[in-house]
Design a protein around this motif. Structure first.
Motif, PDB file in Angstrom:
ATOM      1  N   ALA A 316      56.191  26.715  63.078  1.00 36.52           N
ATOM      2  CA  ALA A 316      56.427  26.169  64.413  1.00 36.52           C
ATOM      3  C   ALA A 316      57.674  25.300  64.455  1.00 36.52           C
ATOM      4  O   ALA A 316      58.297  25.159  65.513  1.00 36.52           O
ATOM      5  N   GLN A 317      58.042  24.692  63.335  1.00 35.81           N
ATOM      6  CA  GLN A 317      59.231  23.835  63.283  1.00 35.81           C
ATOM      7  C   GLN A 317      59.901  23.990  61.935  1.00 35.81           C
ATOM      8  O   GLN A 317      59.243  24.057  60.900  1.00 35.81           O
ATOM      9  N   LEU A 318      61.237  24.062  61.957  1.00 38.89           N
ATOM     10  CA  LEU A 318      62.022  24.106  60.737  1.00 38.89           C
ATOM     11  C   LEU A 318      63.358  23.442  61.009  1.00 38.89           C
ATOM     12  O   LEU A 318      64.162  23.944  61.781  1.00 38.89           O
ATOM     13  N   ASP A 319      63.567  22.286  60.398  1.00 39.81           N
ATOM     14  CA  ASP A 319      64.820  21.561  60.571  1.00 39.81           C
ATOM     15  C   ASP A 319      65.134  20.840  59.264  1.00 39.81           C
ATOM     16  O   ASP A 319      64.238  20.263  58.630  1.00 39.81           O
ATOM     17  N   GLY A 320      66.401  20.863  58.891  1.00 37.02           N
ATOM     18  CA  GLY A 320      66.804  20.170  57.676  1.00 37.02           C
ATOM     19  C   GLY A 320      68.165  20.631  57.212  1.00 37.02           C
ATOM     20  O   GLY A 320      68.776  21.538  57.803  1.00 37.02           O
ATOM     21  N   THR A 321      68.678  19.998  56.187  1.00 32.78           N
ATOM     22  CA  THR A 321      69.983  20.339  55.636  1.00 32.78           C
ATOM     23  C   THR A 321      69.877  20.474  54.123  1.00 32.78           C
ATOM     24  O   THR A 321      68.938  19.981  53.500  1.00 32.78           O
ATOM     25  N   GLY A 322      70.881  21.126  53.553  1.00 27.18           N
ATOM     26  CA  GLY A 322      70.900  21.301  52.104  1.00 27.18           C
ATOM     27  C   GLY A 322      72.252  21.779  51.634  1.00 27.18           C
ATOM     28  O   GLY A 322      73.182  21.989  52.429  1.00 27.18           O
ATOM     29  N   SER A 323      72.377  21.968  50.327  1.00 30.38           N
ATOM     30  CA  SER A 323      73.610  22.478  49.732  1.00 30.38           C
ATOM     31  C   SER A 323      73.287  23.082  48.373  1.00 30.38           C
ATOM     32  O   SER A 323      72.294  22.722  47.734  1.00 30.38           O
ATOM     33  N   ILE A 324      74.131  24.031  47.943  1.00 31.52           N
ATOM     34  CA  ILE A 324      73.968  24.691  46.649  1.00 31.52           C
ATOM     35  C   ILE A 324      75.342  24.769  45.999  1.00 31.52           C
ATOM     36  O   ILE A 324      76.335  25.081  46.666  1.00 31.52           O
ATOM     37  N   ALA A 325      75.395  24.525  44.689  1.00 31.69           N
ATOM     38  CA  ALA A 325      76.653  24.630  43.956  1.00 31.69           C
ATOM     39  C   ALA A 325      76.397  25.301  42.613  1.00 31.69           C
ATOM     40  O   ALA A 325      75.455  24.937  41.898  1.00 31.69           O
ATOM     41  N   PHE A 326      77.231  26.310  42.291  1.00 30.73           N
ATOM     42  CA  PHE A 326      77.190  26.980  40.995  1.00 30.73           C
ATOM     43  C   PHE A 326      78.512  26.676  40.284  1.00 30.73           C
ATOM     44  O   PHE A 326      79.571  26.685  40.909  1.00 30.73           O
ATOM     45  N   ASN A 327      78.446  26.473  38.976  1.00 37.31           N
ATOM     46  CA  ASN A 327      79.654  26.274  38.177  1.00 37.31           C
ATOM     47  C   ASN A 327      79.704  27.296  37.051  1.00 37.31           C
ATOM     48  O   ASN A 327      78.728  27.476  36.323  1.00 37.31           O
ATOM     49  N   HIS A 328      80.857  27.971  36.944  1.00 34.69           N
ATOM     50  CA  HIS A 328      81.107  28.951  35.882  1.00 34.69           C
ATOM     51  C   HIS A 328      79.992  30.001  35.840  1.00 34.69           C
ATOM     52  O   HIS A 328      79.191  30.055  34.916  1.00 34.69           O
ATOM     53  N   GLU A 347      84.586  30.557  38.987  1.00 35.25           N
ATOM     54  CA  GLU A 347      84.630  29.204  38.444  1.00 35.25           C
ATOM     55  C   GLU A 347      83.674  28.280  39.182  1.00 35.25           C
ATOM     56  O   GLU A 347      83.020  27.428  38.583  1.00 35.25           O
ATOM     57  N   LYS A 348      83.558  28.484  40.490  1.00 30.25           N
ATOM     58  CA  LYS A 348      82.674  27.618  41.274  1.00 30.25           C
ATOM     59  C   LYS A 348      82.238  28.349  42.541  1.00 30.25           C
ATOM     60  O   LYS A 348      83.008  29.089  43.141  1.00 30.25           O
ATOM     61  N   LEU A 349      80.980  28.117  42.906  1.00 37.36           N
ATOM     62  CA  LEU A 349      80.455  28.600  44.184  1.00 37.36           C
ATOM     63  C   LEU A 349      79.823  27.405  44.882  1.00 37.36           C
ATOM     64  O   LEU A 349      78.916  26.769  44.342  1.00 37.36           O
ATOM     65  N   ALA A 350      80.313  27.094  46.049  1.00 38.71           N
ATOM     66  CA  ALA A 350      79.795  25.957  46.811  1.00 38.71           C
ATOM     67  C   ALA A 350      79.303  26.438  48.169  1.00 38.71           C
ATOM     68  O   ALA A 350      80.047  27.082  48.916  1.00 38.71           O
ATOM     69  N   ILE A 351      78.044  26.154  48.453  1.00 43.48           N
ATOM     70  CA  ILE A 351      77.455  26.440  49.766  1.00 43.48           C
ATOM     71  C   ILE A 351      77.122  25.097  50.380  1.00 43.48           C
ATOM     72  O   ILE A 351      76.104  24.476  50.057  1.00 43.48           O
ATOM     73  N   ASP A 352      77.992  24.628  51.246  1.00 45.13           N
ATOM     74  CA  ASP A 352      77.867  23.283  51.803  1.00 45.13           C
ATOM     75  C   ASP A 352      77.229  23.310  53.189  1.00 45.13           C
ATOM     76  O   ASP A 352      77.342  24.281  53.937  1.00 45.13           O
ATOM     77  N   ASN A 353      76.584  22.209  53.506  1.00 49.50           N
ATOM     78  CA  ASN A 353      76.042  21.973  54.862  1.00 49.50           C
ATOM     79  C   ASN A 353      75.175  23.139  55.342  1.00 49.50           C
ATOM     80  O   ASN A 353      75.433  23.769  56.359  1.00 49.50           O
ATOM     81  N   ILE A 354      74.126  23.415  54.553  1.00 56.16           N
ATOM     82  CA  ILE A 354      73.131  24.409  54.967  1.00 56.16           C
ATOM     83  C   ILE A 354      72.185  23.743  55.966  1.00 56.16           C
ATOM     84  O   ILE A 354      71.618  22.692  55.684  1.00 56.16           O
ATOM     85  N   ILE A 355      72.022  24.362  57.124  1.00 60.70           N
ATOM     86  CA  ILE A 355      71.149  23.808  58.162  1.00 60.70           C
ATOM     87  C   ILE A 355      69.985  24.769  58.373  1.00 60.70           C
ATOM     88  O   ILE A 355      70.183  25.924  58.758  1.00 60.70           O
ATOM     89  N   TYR A 356      68.777  24.290  58.111  1.00 64.82           N
ATOM     90  CA  TYR A 356      67.570  25.069  58.352  1.00 64.82           C
ATOM     91  C   TYR A 356      67.070  24.739  59.762  1.00 64.82           C
ATOM     92  O   TYR A 356      66.954  23.576  60.133  1.00 64.82           O
ATOM     93  N   HIS A 357      66.745  25.790  60.530  1.00 58.54           N
ATOM     94  CA  HIS A 357      66.383  25.557  61.926  1.00 58.54           C
ATOM     95  C   HIS A 357      65.496  26.705  62.410  1.00 58.54           C
ATOM     96  O   HIS A 357      65.476  27.791  61.835  1.00 58.54           O
ATOM     97  N   ARG A 358      64.770  26.415  63.443  1.00 56.55           N
ATOM     98  CA  ARG A 358      63.962  27.462  64.076  1.00 56.55           C
ATOM     99  C   ARG A 358      64.166  27.424  65.577  1.00 56.55           C
ATOM    100  O   ARG A 358      64.052  26.373  66.214  1.00 56.55           O
TER     101      ARG A 358
END
Length: 822
Positions: A316-328, A347-358
């Protein structure tokens, strides 16, 4: 009389007190041997034995149970399966008078239990629990249940000020896989529980397979509804212990850490989870599959302020933020013979400012995904095809950026995909194999997939036939993809080397602009065109500029392309014409202008070809004085009849028809040229305008052609000389002056090399292929250097200076030179 009565009363009281104390003392004294006496036969039935020094005593004075040195072993192997170092349980029974059950003390120290689960059987402390048997009747009759008046809730409240466990060791064997759990500290505090209300605090400090685990819980519930606050910390758990649960993996290693703080709210309609902060880290992760080896130095995943509410089984509700980072991040082949082959690395994978929402559906919005320093397909091998140096990777990217991503179960939309500084090396060997390609799948896997495609399951085909959607259902796809823009930025280069032709083809491509916009399979956008722009260069002077649009998802797909290729040097692609035509292109330049529309499989449009200075010869005709070079080739004759006063041939080719028609294509360009040549008249060349430059030009009738042809005198060079020097200045000064005055004149620059250029004596014919290649390479460098000089010093357009395949002059009096012709 009163005194006698008083003495009697006092005596009776003493007797009763003595009996009471004696009884309590007796209970305390005999509690351990009596308990052991009645317990041992029961344990014997389960094949267990109780240690002799075990103590089980009940203190009736303090309402306290104390157990110490309690150990159970199996009778067969004397293996310890359960032990208690010390246990104390104390109650306040008089509190029951006030509707309270008060557990004043519960402490358990230095204990052990063994739990075995194998093939569905569970054994705890040496006692095998009976398996649950399914009912014989899958649909037993339902007996009516008599309704009764609801019972009044129990008035008692359980009070537990402190429940303590320390050094509790659990030895767990799950299908022959051992696990060790050590509870260093387990504390349950301030517990108050009634049938309607429950509250308490929990603290656990444990070792999970030698990994530190901490858990804090604070619960406050009414009628099993309310809030449960918790914090959990896991430090450096060795995930290789999970390998035994993943038989498809050959290897698994790394350490996992977790830190999270959350609140779980139990509601009448469902649950609500609020994660204030969660951090998941995995270091030195290695996952080895039968064919691939994946490694990551570090993975960081964080979640902040996430609200998840589930009502009646639905989100019924989904709200929030997150981030993921991979190195090498690296993917390699795992076979021993190719362990140096790298399929992919970043070398690097950055997934910034992930917003979970419904909204209508649960969705994830990502501001951007950034890959740094991507490399695809690296063999780390050396090859003779690249001068015994290490083979370069097929693709390198400085950065890949995917902006503004919106994903849910029905749609994926992306604003922009940007490739920054693409560098690609495509190297083909004599067997037409891409030698720097690392295949992700083995040949056996490829064969399995091919076999599955060739021989689909009949049942599957029937199911697919039944489930085929109607045209109306096809209109809106089940999953919608949208891309607003795709682009390449900064310097993008593709180096192409093909050793399957002789001489080998070597070319450099530079992509200056590549964009594609507004691509979507959404029903409302399927008919909207997706425009593209493709601009670039090949080597120094060839360039192309293409624009158009595509509509791949329309009911009838449409593709439109318009633009031009300019200054395409034909000798560079002569290697691909030798086998099919038996001819080599000695000199010539091609300009193409096209405007083509493909609707479904119907093609229509126009293509204009401008051939400049095209000359051909028999294959491997390298010598200057070859008899074949003096004769007129049929194609040269035809081309000579088509050339205008500037030596150009312009052909307009209307295109129409179906791509499914076997006749589609330019089936015979030679036939087309010959037909036009037959109906074309020979044109005279303008001669008199070149008379003032008679000291560097002359007029001659070229063998096999029908018109006078302007001829420049050769420009001599010293042996091994590449760049023009002072000895060529007089010639070049007058040549530049002529070219600047005659803006429409275009010339061919054809290098002629001699054996002396590579240290061999003149007069000896060069037959060795290696020496021929050396002379050809030197001639190319010499002609390119002259072209660069004329462009830089004379401001002559590159399109007016055509390069041709170098010749070899093996005569005794031969001099290195560049032959210049119109």
């Amino acid at each position: 009389m009163a005194s006698v009565r008083s003495v009697l009363t006092h005596t009776i009281f003493k007797v009763i007190l003595s009996l009471y104390l004696s009884l309590y003392f007796l209970i305390w004294a005999i509690s351990s041997p009596v308990t052991k006496h009645y317990l041992e036969p029961v344990l014997h039935e389960y094949g267990l034995a109780l240690s002799q020094d075990s103590s089980i005593r009940y203190n009736p004075f303090m309402t306290e149970l104390h157990i110490s040195d309690f150990t159970l072993t199996t009778q067969a192997s004397q293996e310890k399966v359960f032990s208690i170092g010390s246990l104390t349980l104390q109650l306040r029974l008089w509190e029951v008078l006030f509707d309270d059950v008060l557990i004043e003390e519960f402490t358990l120290n230095d204990s052990y239990i063994k739990i075995v689960h194998n093939q569905g059987k569970l054994t705890i402390a040496g006692v095998e629990l009976p398996e649950s048997k399914p009912a014989t009747d899958p649909n037993p009759p339902v007996e009516p249940v008599e309704t009764s008046e609801p019972t009044a809730p129990l008035p008692y409240q359980i009070i537990l000020p402190e429940f303590l466990i320390s050094q509790f060791h659990l030895d767990i064997i799950n299908n022959d896989i051992p696990h060790e759990i050590t509870i260093n500290d387990f504390a349950l505090r301030d517990v108050k529980a009634t049938e309607k209300h429950q509250q308490g605090q929990l603290f656990i400090n444990a070792l999970l397979d030698t990994t530190a685990l901490q858990l804090k819980v604070d619960a406050n519930l009414d009628n099993a509804l309310g809030d449960i606050n918790s914090e959990i910390t896991l430090d450096n758990y060795p995930i290789e212990r999970l390998l035994r649960y993943a038989p498809q993996l050959n290897e698994l290693s790394g350490v996992l850490s977790l830190n999270a703080k959350q609140k779980l709210t139990l509601q009448a309609s469902g649950i609500a989870l609020h994660i204030e902060q969660a951090n998941i880290a995995n270091n030195n992760l290695i996952v080895v599959l039968p064919e691939q080896r994946v490694s990551l130095d570090n993975v960081q995943h964080s979640i902040t302020d996430l609200m998840l509410t589930i009502n009646n089984g639905e989100i019924a509700q989904l709200d929030g933020t997150g981030s993921i980072a991979f190195n090498h991040f690296t993917v390699r082949k795992t076979a021993d013979t190719v362990k140096h082959q790298q399929v992919f690395s970043a070398e690097k994978l950055a997934i910034d400012n992930i917003i979970y929402h419904r909204e209508e559906h649960p969705s994830i919005k990502i501001a951007d995904i950034i890959f740094d320093n991507l490399v695809f397909s690296t063999t780390n091998e050396t090859s003779e095809l690249v001068n015994n140096e290490k083979l370069p990777p097929i693709v390198k990217l400085k950065q890949l950026v995917i902006d503004d991503i919106n994903l849910n179960e029905r749609r994926l939309s992306i604003d922009t995909i940007t490739l920054d500084s693409l560098l690609s090396h495509v190297i083909i060997n004599k067997e037409k194999e891409l030698i720097n390609l690392v295949n992700l799948a083995s040949s056996e896997q490829v064969d399995e997939v091919a076999h599955a495609i060739e021989a689909p399951n009949e049942n599957t085909l029937e199911e697919e036939t039944i489930a085929t959607p109607s045209p109306e259902e096809k209109a809106q796809p089940n999953f919608i993809f949208s891309l607003n823009k795709f682009q390449l930025v900064n310097t993008n280069e593709i180096f192409f080397i093909d050793h399957s032709v002789d001489p080998h083809y070597n070319s450099d491509f530079f992509i200056d602009t590549l964009t594609l916009e507004h691509l979507s399979n959404d029903q409302e956008k399927q008919s909207q065109p997706s425009p593209f722009v493709f601009k670039g260069r090949n080597n120094k002077y060839t360039n192309f500029n293409l624009t158009g649009f595509i509509q791949p998802f329309a009911t009838t797909p449409i593709y439109k392309i318009a633009g031009d290729f300019k200054e395409l040097s034909l000798p560079t692609i002569s290697s691909y014409l030798k086998d099919s035509t038996g001819l080599e292109v000695k000199t010539g330049q091609l300009n193409i202008n096209l405007d083509v529309l493909l609707t479904g499989d119907i093609l229509e449009g126009d293509t204009t070809l401008l051939l400049q200075g095209l000359e051909t010869a028999i294959v491997d005709d390298d010598e200057v004085d070859s008899i074949l070079a003096q004769g007129a080739l049929p194609l040269n004759i035809a081309m000579g009849m088509l050339k205008d006063g500037d030596g150009n041939v312009e052909l307009g080719l209307p295109l129409s028809g179906s791509t499914d028609d076997p006749k589609f294509g330019v089936s015979s360009i030679v036939t087309l040229i010959t037909q036009k040549a037959i109906i074309s008249a020979t044109q005279d060349y303008l001669v008199k305008t070149f008379v003032p430059y008679a000291n560097i030009v002359s007029l001659a009738m070229t063998a096999g052609e029908f018109a006078l042809k302007l001829r420049f005198d050769d420009l001599p060079y010293s042996a091994t000389q590449i760049a023009p020097g002072e000895e060529q200045q007089v010639y070049l000064t007058q040549f530049i002056e002529l070219m600047q005055k005659k803006k429409s004149t275009r010339v061919n620059l054809c290098a002629v090399t001699t054996p002396a250029d590579i240290g061999l004596p003149n007069g000896e014919k060069v037959t060795d292929k290696g020496n021929k290649k050396r002379l050809t390479a030197l001639g190319n460098e010499r002609a390119s250097a002259l072209k660069d000089y004329l462009i830089e010093q004379g401001n002559i357009e590159s399109a007016r200076l055509l390069l041709c395949t170098p010749k070899i002059d093996s005569s005794a009096e031969a001099l290195p030179r560049i032959a210049i012709s119109v």
